[in-house]
Design a protein around this motif. Structure first.
Motif, mmCIF file in Angstrom:
data_model
loop_
_atom_site.group_PDB
_atom_site.id
_atom_site.type_symbol
_atom_site.label_atom_id
_atom_site.label_comp_id
_atom_site.label_asym_id
_atom_site.label_seq_id
_atom_site.Cartn_x
_atom_site.Cartn_y
_atom_site.Cartn_z
ATOM 1 N N THR A 1 0.825 -1.212 0.000
ATOM 2 C CA THR A 1 0.000 0.000 0.000
ATOM 3 C C THR A 1 0.861 1.265 0.000
ATOM 4 N N CYS A 2 2.071 1.151 -0.492
ATOM 5 C CA CYS A 2 2.972 2.302 -0.554
ATOM 6 C C CYS A 2 2.656 3.115 -1.813
ATOM 7 N N PRO A 3 2.207 4.352 -1.667
ATOM 8 C CA PRO A 3 1.860 5.143 -2.848
ATOM 9 C C PRO A 3 3.059 5.477 -3.722
ATOM 10 N N VAL A 4 4.241 5.620 -3.128
ATOM 11 C CA VAL A 4 5.439 5.937 -3.912
ATOM 12 C C VAL A 4 5.795 4.760 -4.817
ATOM 13 N N ARG A 5 5.826 3.566 -4.271
ATOM 14 C CA ARG A 5 6.163 2.384 -5.064
ATOM 15 C C ARG A 5 5.127 2.141 -6.160
ATOM 16 N N ALA A 6 3.835 2.316 -5.806
ATOM 17 C CA ALA A 6 2.772 2.086 -6.792
ATOM 18 C C ALA A 6 2.861 3.085 -7.933
ATOM 19 N N LEU A 7 3.127 4.350 -7.609
ATOM 20 C CA LEU A 7 3.213 5.379 -8.639
ATOM 21 C C LEU A 7 4.458 5.170 -9.504
ATOM 22 N N ARG A 8 5.565 4.802 -8.879
ATOM 23 C CA ARG A 8 6.802 4.569 -9.642
ATOM 24 C C ARG A 8 6.611 3.403 -10.619
ATOM 25 N N THR A 9 5.978 2.345 -10.153
ATOM 26 C CA THR A 9 5.743 1.182 -11.009
ATOM 27 C C THR A 9 4.837 1.536 -12.179
ATOM 28 N N TYR A 10 3.815 2.318 -11.917
ATOM 29 C CA TYR A 10 2.880 2.707 -12.976
ATOM 30 C C TYR A 10 3.545 3.640 -13.980
ATOM 31 N N LEU A 11 4.327 4.594 -13.506
ATOM 32 C CA LEU A 11 5.024 5.516 -14.410
ATOM 33 C C LEU A 11 6.009 4.755 -15.302
ATOM 34 N N ALA A 12 6.670 3.743 -14.739
ATOM 35 C CA ALA A 12 7.592 2.936 -15.541
ATOM 36 C C ALA A 12 6.836 2.172 -16.627
#
Length: 370
Positions: A241-252
């Motif tokens: 549930t980490c928003p930073v990791r989720a956003l980084r993965t999606y941006l990649a």
């Protein structure tokens, strides 16, 4: 633009000619006399006035105003300016007339909104605001009647708060190896972390996201208060549930698909590819860059909650309410919560969200020795 939207700011451009945007005085020495040209608004200005309100508000107010005008026509009453007696009778009509969709009369909050739609309509048309004393007395009596009947409509409808435990459940069944799954996880977690309305989420661009030492900074335009907030998105303690990791993965994933600018949250087709532009009759409709609509973003949240088997009244607003509730429960200052989420100073809605926590934590019963 539909008829409901056109009714928001003005009846039509020809009607605006007679509307007084500035009170006119009595002609005489030192008093300006306005010509017809001074009372006119261009179609472009009309559109700008309409655009000042959120699309959902325009639709709701437009429908309320059309319904009021139709009722006045049937009853032989004047629409603008309406008398106080007309307003009281109209409110009474709403409290006893079943609506086609629900087969029940409108609830108090719906009637309250309709009253606001009509009174602001008067002001927009340069008309005096009708006397609402009788209408409010009728509405108060209706509230009392519903409460005595123990009717569900006596309680204002509120979205269920999406708290971290519920968000974790919503994402458990999400296939986060797919582009759609990565998008949905980022949408939910970023929506919670920024306390964003779904319309604000849908409006985000990739350029709104900046890498920072603490994770990301995301700039959100809060249309209701007409200001930007730059929200610090921090690492979560749980990778799921980490928003930073989720956003980084999606941006990649977006970068891999060749998308490095434009809207942040985009449509994904059933083959898990960036959806092509939608066409109708050979013409492109919607955002040609594939931006998700606010309705589509809300549907993601509702669908994930339903798939997770969560009970309650889930909507796109669940993330925003959940943020306020969780932040207050963690002891954060109401002013900082309001600033982070773009709530207006003294927001009654935010106060109601935080009261869910404060009524227990700050109860006068705490520590009195029972």
């Amino acid at each position: 633009m539909g008829a409901a939207d056109r009714g928001l700011a003005v009846l039509a451009v020809t009607d605006v000619v007679d509307a007084e945007l500035v009170p006119g005085g009595t002609a005489g020495a030192g008093t300006a006399v306005h010509a017809d040209r001074d009372r006119q608004l261009s179609p472009e200005t009309v559109a700008a006035i309409e655009a000042s309100a959120a699309a959902s508000t325009r639709r709701a107010y437009g429908a309320d105003r059309e319904a009021f005008a139709a009722w006045c026509l049937r009853e032989g009453r004047t629409v603008l300016p309406a008398s106080g007696e007309t307003m009281a009778e109209w409110v009474r009509h709403q409290t006893i007339t079943p609506r086609p969709r629900t087969n029940r009369p409108a609830g108090p909050s719906t009637i309250e909104r309709a009253m606001s739609a009509v009174t602001t309509w008067h002001l927009e048309q340069g008309r005096p605001k009708p006397n609402m004393r009788g209408a409010r007395a009728v509405l108060n009596a209706y509230r009392d009647e519903l409460a005595e009947q123990k009717a569900q409509a006596a309680h204002a409808r509120q979205a269920t708060a999406a708290l971290p435990a519920q968000i974790r459940a919503m994402l458990t069944g999400t296939d986060r190896t797919t582009l759609a799954g990565k998008r949905n996880a980022a949408l939910v977690l970023l929506g919670f972390a920024t306390a964003a309305r779904v319309s604000e989420l849908a409006s985000l661009d990739i350029a709104s996201v900046a890498v920072a030492e603490h994770g990301y900074d995301v700039t959100v335009y809060r249309k209701k208060v007409r200001r930007h907030t730059t929200n610090a998105i921090l690492y979560g303690t749980d990778p799921a549930t980490c928003p930073v990791r989720a956003l980084r993965t999606y941006l990649a994933a977006l970068d891999e698909a060749g998308r490095r600018d434009g809207p942040l949250f985009v449509r994904v087709d059933r083959w898990d590819r960036l959806a092509p532009p939608i066409t109708r009759g050979g013409r492109t409709i919607g955002d040609p860059a594939g931006r998700m609509t606010a309705e589509a973003a809300a549907e993601v949240i509702e669908r994930l909650a339903d798939t997770a088997g969560l009970s309650g009244d889930w909507s796109g607003h669940s993330l925003r309410r959940g943020f306020a509730t969780a932040a207050r429960a963690a002891g954060h200052d109401p002013l900082e919560i309001a600033r982070a989420g773009g709530w207006a100073d003294g927001s009654r809605v935010l106060a109601r969200y935080m009261d869910d926590v404060d009524r227990v934590k700050n109860s006068p019963l705490v520590g009195i020795g029972l």
